[in-house]
Structure formats: C-alpha cells, structure tokens
Motif scaffolding. Sequence first.
Motif, short mmCIF file in Angstrom:
data_model
loop_
_atom_site.label_atom_id
_atom_site.label_comp_id
_atom_site.label_asym_id
_atom_site.label_seq_id
_atom_site.Cartn_x
_atom_site.Cartn_y
_atom_site.Cartn_z
N ARG A 67 -3.70 8.07 -8.14
CA ARG A 67 -4.40 6.79 -8.29
C ARG A 67 -3.43 5.63 -8.50
N ARG A 68 -3.85 4.46 -8.01
CA ARG A 68 -3.17 3.21 -8.28
C ARG A 68 -3.70 2.64 -9.61
N PRO A 69 -2.99 1.66 -10.18
CA PRO A 69 -3.47 1.05 -11.43
C PRO A 69 -4.73 0.24 -11.21
N ALA B 130 -0.43 7.67 -2.92
CA ALA B 130 -1.48 6.84 -3.51
C ALA B 130 -1.97 5.76 -2.55
N TYR B 131 -1.36 5.66 -1.35
CA TYR B 131 -1.84 4.67 -0.38
C TYR B 131 -3.31 4.90 -0.04
N ALA C 81 0.81 -1.22 0.00
CA ALA C 81 0.00 0.00 0.00
C ALA C 81 0.85 1.27 0.00
N ARG D 21 3.97 1.72 -1.25
CA ARG D 21 5.02 1.80 -2.28
C ARG D 21 4.89 3.15 -3.00
N ASP D 22 5.92 3.49 -3.76
CA ASP D 22 5.87 4.73 -4.53
C ASP D 22 4.79 4.67 -5.60
N CYS E 284 -6.41 12.84 -5.39
CA CYS E 284 -5.53 11.78 -4.90
C CYS E 284 -4.86 11.06 -6.07
N GLU F 293 -4.81 -2.91 -8.97
CA GLU F 293 -4.48 -2.83 -7.54
C GLU F 293 -5.22 -3.88 -6.73
N HIS G 85 -5.69 5.73 -2.11
CA HIS G 85 -6.48 4.99 -3.09
C HIS G 85 -6.42 3.51 -2.78
N SER G 86 -5.24 3.00 -2.40
CA SER G 86 -5.13 1.60 -2.00
C SER G 86 -6.08 1.29 -0.84
#
Length: 317
Positions: free
Chosen positions: A295-297, A269-270, A262, A264-265, A293, A300, A272-273
């Motif tokens: 966003r993660r891919p 974006a944590y 959660a 990570r770089d 915010c 995720e 969004h995680s």
Amino acid sequence: MTTTIPELLQRIIPRRRIHGITAVLLPFRAEQPDWEAWEAHLLRCAHAGLDPAINMDTGFGPQLTPVQRREALTRARRVLGPGRALVAGALPFLDGDDLLGAYRRALRDIAEVGATPIIFQSPLFAAPGVDVPGLYRTILADVPKALAFELSPVFAPFGRIYDLPTWERLLDIPQLVGAKHSSLDRLQELERLELITRRRPEFRMYTGNDLAIDLVMWGSDYLLGLSTFHPEAFALRDRWWFEGDPRFFVLNDALQALGMIAFRDPVPAYKHSAAVFLSLTQGGTPLEPHPLCVRRPVWEIDLLRPIAALIHSAMGA
C-alpha cells in the motif's frame, strides 16, 4: 552499449504508428475481484484504442487462482466481443508443482478465447544452467504465436533480465513475435532494439519501462501498467506522434511525471497508486487493489491530484 548521443538521436523514428497495449488493473472489493468495475475499465481501455492485456502483474495475475484467471479470460472475451485483440498472461502459479504442465493448461485456456499469450517467467527460468531459449521452445511447442517477457526483480521475485546473447537467441524462435522488456533500463532496451533492426525487423519490442515511456520514439511499442491510469491520454499521445504534432512532448512529459510518482519504491505499490488515481479521476466507489498488494500512504491522493490536472491540461481538455 557502444554508441553516442548523436547516433542515438539518428535512430529516432518520427511519425511511426505506435502499438499500445495496456495492462488492465483488476480492482478488488471485500478481498474478491470486483469484476463489474474491471469489465468497465477493460472496455474503457479498448474504447480508447489500446489493446487490453489481462492476468498481468497489474491485474494481479500471479496472485489469482487458475479459476480466477480463467474467469478473467472468459469475461474479457464476452465483454470485448469476438475478434477484438486481447493479450493474456500465461502463468503457472498456484496450479500445482508441475510448472510445465501449468504453462500448458494456461496456454490452452488462452487459446480457447482467441487471445495472444505472453509467457510470464517463473522459477523454471531461474534454475541453474537453464537454457532459456530451449525452455521457451518447450513451452511454445503447440503455440502458433506468443510474446516473451523479461521482468525486473523489482516488480516480482521471479523476474529476470537476460544477458544480451541469451536474449538475441529468442529472435530465432518463430512463435515469438515480440517481447516485453521491463528492466527499467533505457540503454538495455535500446540494445535490444538495435538487434531487432539488424536481425528480425518484424519482431516487436514492447517497452515495459514506466520510467522512460518516450522509448516509443526509438521504435518500441508498449505494454505498460502506467497506461491503465489514463488510457485515453496514452492513445492521444500516440496519435500526436503519428501525426507529427509537437503536443506529443507536452503530454508525454505529463504522463512521465505520473510514472515517476506511481512507480517509485516500493515499485509493486504502483497498483495501489493506480486504484487511487482511477478513483480520483473517475469518481464513484473508491477502488482497492488485491489484499496482498503493498500500500501507498494515505496522502497518495495528494501527490496524484496535481498530476491528474497536469494531464488534463496537456490533453487540451
């Protein structure tokens, strides 16, 4: 830091009672706070046994307007009821150019609901030649109790980690009863814990290191964004440490695996995680973070699904 591994191992404190504070994620819907979902999550955190912290980075405090931050305070106190512990970020953002005045207004709002303020950093703390302890004393002139906050710039551009002599001077400010340390550097936090033991043992260190959540073994309490993902798992882990139950290590490892994914770089974006993980584990309408915010891919959820199962198993569920 001049010490050795054997010396560090001797500083572990078995069976201590851990004080867990969780930053509470504020979900959004149609670019507005989803207050209904937030209130439900706030209660979930409190019922799990963690003290909620609102208007933090996890709750998009720096992005909220002063009106929205006041609404969060009012709603939290109404939902939690009188007397329930509540921590709230004191932020000066989006409230005019007079940052000191904005801090005072934020502290007044927090006092009105009986919450404990945690003083967010701002450009005032990064001004050339600023006397950080003196600035804290000015901000807290009329405040009986508060927490300090060091935030790594990887979380927010206004963050700053103080050198150790500067941080040590914070221990001399009577209104500061604790501090959150979010450098993501284990050794820096252990240095501060050593100073606390020597200088002011009643002062509380709240780790904000989501990449080293086992720092509670050395005497840190915590104020984490990671604990908003699964407050019940954190509360159970803490209970097992207090009881001397070795299952602590299994559950801590599972939660740390979640933290490594959660946080990570890019680290911001944590949030969004967190929304993805809560949507995965709670069901119902998918939660969304603040519109600004990072966003993660889209995949995720595929990273988080096996971690959720691992935590579920480690809890013995």
